[in-house]
Design a protein around this motif. Sequence first.
Motif, short mmCIF file in Angstrom:
data_model
loop_
_atom_site.label_atom_id
_atom_site.label_comp_id
_atom_site.label_asym_id
_atom_site.label_seq_id
_atom_site.Cartn_x
_atom_site.Cartn_y
_atom_site.Cartn_z
N GLN A 1 36.56 62.24 62.05
CA GLN A 1 35.41 62.09 61.15
C GLN A 1 35.86 61.72 59.74
OE1 GLN A 1 33.15 65.77 61.41
NE2 GLN A 1 34.37 66.77 59.81
N ARG B 1 25.76 61.44 60.87
CA ARG B 1 25.71 62.54 59.89
C ARG B 1 26.97 62.61 59.02
NH1 ARG B 1 23.52 67.59 63.60
NH2 ARG B 1 21.52 66.66 64.17
N ILE B 2 27.94 61.77 59.32
CA ILE B 2 29.19 61.87 58.56
C ILE B 2 29.00 61.23 57.18
CG2 ILE B 2 31.65 61.28 58.52
CD1 ILE B 2 31.55 61.01 61.56
N TYR C 1 30.62 67.21 61.29
CA TYR C 1 29.47 66.32 61.26
C TYR C 1 29.38 65.48 62.52
CZ TYR C 1 30.27 67.15 56.25
OH TYR C 1 30.48 67.72 55.03
N PRO D 1 27.73 72.52 61.29
CA PRO D 1 28.72 72.44 60.22
C PRO D 1 29.91 73.40 60.40
CG PRO D 1 26.57 73.20 59.39
CD PRO D 1 26.37 72.74 60.79
#
Lengths: 96, 317
Positions: free
Chosen positions: A51, B199-200, B212, B168
């Motif tokens: 991420q 969502r990142i 995320y 989270p």
Amino acid sequence: MTTNANDLALDGELTIYSAAAQRDVLLAWSLTGSGVVDLANITDCDSAGVQLLLATRATLAKDGRSLVLRDPSQPVREALMGFGLTPALQPQGEAA
Amino acid sequence: MSKPSSDDEILAVAREGFLAEAQEMLRQFEEALLGLESAPDDSETLNAAFRAAHTIKGTAGLFGYNRVVSFTHEAEALLDVLRAGERKVDEATIALLLQSRDQIDALLGDTDGEQGDPDISARSADLGAQLRALIGGKAPAVEVDGAAPAATSDDELTAWTIEARFGPDALRNGLDPLSFIRYLEKRGQYARMRVLDERIPDLENIEPESCYIGFSTEFGTDGGRAVIESAFEFALEDCELKIEPLGQQAPAPVSAQVATPVVAQKMAAVAEAEVAEPQALEQLDRRSVPATAVPPRGIAARKTRASSACRPTSSTA
């Protein structure tokens, strides 16, 4: 791919343990960096690492730059593959 | 490690959901049959009856209700022949299918034990013979108890779509989405794995230790939904999970109607999960996050609550 002074070479882990430190490095570099990150020396990569790479891509994309992962190590490639991503951070081709 | 009472609770709730859904399917089945009385050539109505029977059969298979599966299969086989135009819809056919509807209803109320009520079983045999007579011996009965001679390995796979979005705190709690991906990889087959990255945030806004990321995928397993649920069981507080049967919304053409999860004995799969689960925990422990982030009793406590309080989104397809 030629090496450029504005390329970034990361080493160590890209994991939850190191994500905070690696993020600071990436953020500082992203201001003026070339977009090329060398990942040959990454020893481990987990979801936090993946991420973080996607966040880096999002940051660079804001002013039209692309993120290029150079020579991702085996752990990086395996982590990306787990999420269905190629080493170029693209979705893997759909087998019919 | 596992909590038998919680597993039982989950199963009980799931069964209740199934029975409610089955009643709705039976209602649709009956409605379609009555519709056929006045419009015997309406293929949409015929399809509706077929879909209802097919759904009952598929879900009953998940719970190991073999008597429901066997009998419903016979009714479905006749509908299949009607759909293919190999036989005309007439009064006798509709009457027999209406009787079959009542029989499925009776079987749904008689799912306990190996043998079931002898009168109900005799009725299944009788109606089954009548259904086969109308089919003209075209569709062999599905074997649920022994080896299924006609089944290929593809028939035994049950296909699902999984969507998992992690909260989270997941990473800080030692729950790495990749661990789930790799754990399930050993228990089935993925197709179209996709990262969920919307969502990142960017580098400036990211909290690097917050989670995320998520994933969506198609997943084939011969262990049924239980294989997937058990993999996520102890993570439900940190994970939004959607599991849906793949493709049941849009039945494939007649010849491709397979995918009945005959092998998915729910109880057996839960038993298997009891063996398999510690592996998942061990996998996570091996790379456990700093001690401050994961109180050792955190996972155990979360697991207990998650088992009863949070169930994955159940599907009604």
